[in-house]
Write a protein that holds these residues in place. Structure first.
Motif, short mmCIF file in Angstrom:
data_model
loop_
_atom_site.label_atom_id
_atom_site.label_comp_id
_atom_site.label_asym_id
_atom_site.label_seq_id
_atom_site.Cartn_x
_atom_site.Cartn_y
_atom_site.Cartn_z
N ALA A 39 0.84 -1.21 0.00
CA ALA A 39 0.00 0.00 0.00
C ALA A 39 0.87 1.26 0.00
O ALA A 39 1.95 1.26 0.59
N SER A 40 0.38 2.31 -0.65
CA SER A 40 1.18 3.55 -0.66
C SER A 40 0.85 4.43 0.55
O SER A 40 1.60 5.36 0.86
N THR A 41 -0.28 4.16 1.20
CA THR A 41 -0.64 4.90 2.43
C THR A 41 -0.89 3.91 3.56
O THR A 41 -1.62 2.93 3.38
N MET B 220 3.83 5.09 17.16
CA MET B 220 3.62 4.01 16.19
C MET B 220 3.59 4.57 14.77
O MET B 220 4.15 3.99 13.84
N GLY B 221 2.94 5.73 14.61
CA GLY B 221 2.93 6.41 13.30
C GLY B 221 4.32 6.88 12.93
O GLY B 221 4.75 6.76 11.77
N GLU B 222 5.05 7.40 13.90
CA GLU B 222 6.41 7.89 13.60
C GLU B 222 7.33 6.74 13.20
O GLU B 222 8.12 6.86 12.26
N THR B 223 7.20 5.60 13.90
CA THR B 223 8.03 4.45 13.54
C THR B 223 7.73 4.01 12.10
O THR B 223 8.64 3.70 11.32
N ALA B 224 6.44 4.02 11.74
CA ALA B 224 6.06 3.65 10.37
C ALA B 224 6.70 4.61 9.37
O ALA B 224 7.20 4.19 8.32
N LYS B 225 6.73 5.90 9.68
CA LYS B 225 7.31 6.89 8.75
C LYS B 225 8.83 6.73 8.66
O LYS B 225 9.41 6.82 7.57
N ILE B 226 9.46 6.47 9.81
CA ILE B 226 10.92 6.30 9.82
C ILE B 226 11.30 5.11 8.92
O ILE B 226 12.26 5.19 8.16
N LEU B 227 10.52 4.05 9.00
CA LEU B 227 10.84 2.84 8.22
C LEU B 227 10.39 2.93 6.76
O LEU B 227 10.91 2.22 5.91
N ASN B 228 9.39 3.79 6.50
CA ASN B 228 8.80 3.84 5.14
C ASN B 228 8.66 5.29 4.69
O ASN B 228 7.54 5.80 4.53
N PRO B 229 9.80 5.99 4.47
CA PRO B 229 9.69 7.42 4.16
C PRO B 229 8.96 7.72 2.86
O PRO B 229 8.42 8.81 2.67
N GLU B 230 8.93 6.74 1.95
CA GLU B 230 8.27 6.94 0.65
C GLU B 230 6.75 6.82 0.76
O GLU B 230 6.02 7.24 -0.12
N GLN C 23 18.75 9.17 11.57
CA GLN C 23 19.42 8.69 12.79
C GLN C 23 18.55 7.69 13.55
O GLN C 23 19.05 6.72 14.11
N ALA C 24 17.24 7.94 13.56
CA ALA C 24 16.33 7.05 14.29
C ALA C 24 16.16 5.70 13.58
O ALA C 24 15.84 4.69 14.21
N LEU C 25 16.40 5.71 12.28
CA LEU C 25 16.25 4.47 11.50
C LEU C 25 17.25 3.39 11.96
O LEU C 25 16.91 2.21 12.05
N LYS C 26 18.48 3.82 12.27
CA LYS C 26 19.54 2.84 12.59
C LYS C 26 19.17 1.94 13.78
O LYS C 26 19.22 0.71 13.66
#
Ligand code: 13P
Ligand code: SF4
Length: 331
Positions: free
Chosen positions: A68-70, A79-89, A316-319
């Motif tokens: 999914a794109s969204t 939880m939303g921030e973790t999703a964005k960190i892992l899936n910036p696109e 930085q948070a991604l690592k």
């Protein structure tokens, strides 16, 4: 805290809201990623539409495998921030961006930075229930589902640990592993309210019940547990343990999934009343409750509630998050 003041929807409204959300999900190539503590209507809709209902570790994993794109993250802000960190696109939306968490709120990034500065030789391990800015300063991010294994691993390498922010989860892991851990003094407002004396009395009334406890609970409650674990582990225990009854010390939203997978088992909420009780939350997370079908529909209609993270912080948070996911794969 910006609690919703809307009245509960009627059965007809629920059905029309669900129909509308289903259509919007399809037209927008969007999928629901919900936590077990959210409203039962949201959990049911997530399941019906092929989304993911899970603990915070699995929610993070799901986003990386979804086409999914969204992603519509129904849960709390981290939880939303973790999703964005892992899936910036991907576009990450949340029904209410004000849905935070007491652990996250009580661990501001500047205070955490000052704490780290005092102990430069310690490995910094932060719980997932923190902001992106705190994660960006960490060596490891952990969730309740993997924290014990990661600390065991670090302890086996003689690493000294600086832990934030949940002091109950931290002291439970410290007790089990004997690792050298310095603990930040945070707590979850929901789990901290479970009462040990009242639990002792309740166990006497239900001698056949197994006691299931989330490790964000106080030590006096954890010591009475038959099983301590993440939300996923507690749900699995209801299905696999032979007991006919379970006393459950975690947020009550979890009962929907537990009743679904084990309909004949009796589920009893662990007491939040009793000696010394203040019972502000009474087993309900006020921030999880901010996710409703109404604001879920709204966010899909107008795109409000989008998560944005500064790119330097995100990188930085991604690592430390990727380190956790790689570790969990290797287990
Ligand atoms: P889990 O990762 O076990 O689902 O816990 C998340 C949480 O916020 C518990 O209060
Ligand atoms: Fe945070 Fe506690 Fe709510 Fe979980 S239940 S999101 S730890 S406040």
């Amino acid at each position: 805290m910006n609690e919703q003041q809307t009245s509960p929807p009627t059965t007809t409204n629920i059905s029309s809201l669900k129909t509308s959300i289903r259509k919007l999900l399809t037209t927008q190539n969007a999928v629901l990623v919900a936590h077990y503590y959210t409203d039962s209507n949201i959990q049911a809709l997530t399941e019906e539409t092929g989304g993911c209902i899970a603990d915070s570790l699995e929610m993070a994993r799901f986003g990386t495998t979804s086409t999914a794109s969204t992603l519509i993250v129904c849960g709390v802000r981290f939880m939303g921030e973790t999703a964005k960190i892992l899936n910036p696109e991907k576009r990450i939306l949340m029904p209410d961006l004000q849905a935070t968490c007491s652990l996250d709120e009580r661990c501001p990034s500047d205070e955490f930075a000052a704490f780290c500065k005092q102990y430069p030789n310690r490995t910094k391990v932060v719980y997932a229930n923190t902001s992106a800015a705190v994660k960006a300063q960490a060596d490891w991010v952990v969730t309740s589902g993997i924290a014990l294994d990661i600390i065991k691993h670090l302890h086996s390498q003689n690493q000294k640990i600086l832990w934030a922010p949940d002091r109950h989860l931290g002291s439970y892991i410290k007790h089990v592993t004997n690792a050298d851990m310095l603990l930040w003094p945070g707590a979850c407002v929901v789990h901290e309210e479970f009462k040990s004396l009242a639990l002792k009395r309740l166990r006497k009334l239900h001698p056949q019940a197994a006691v299931l406890v989330h490790p964000e609970s106080p030590a006096s409650v954890i010591t009475q547990a038959d099983l301590v674990g993440s939300t996923t582990a507690l749900i699995k225990a209801v299905a696999t343990l032979p007991n006919p009854e379970f006393i459950v010390a975690t947020e009550e939203g979890i009962f929907w999934k537990m009743s679904q997978i084990a309909p004949h088992k009796r589920l009893i909420p662990a007491p939040t009343a009793g000696d010394g009780a203040t019972c502000e939350s009474c087993g309900h997370c006020p921030w999880m409750a901010m996710n409703t079908l109404q604001n879920l529909e709204q966010t899909l209609q107008d795109g409000t509630g989008e998560i944005h993270i500064d790119s330097t912080i995100r990188e930085q948070a991604l690592k430390p998050i990727e380190r956790m996911l790689a570790f969990s794969k290797s287990q």
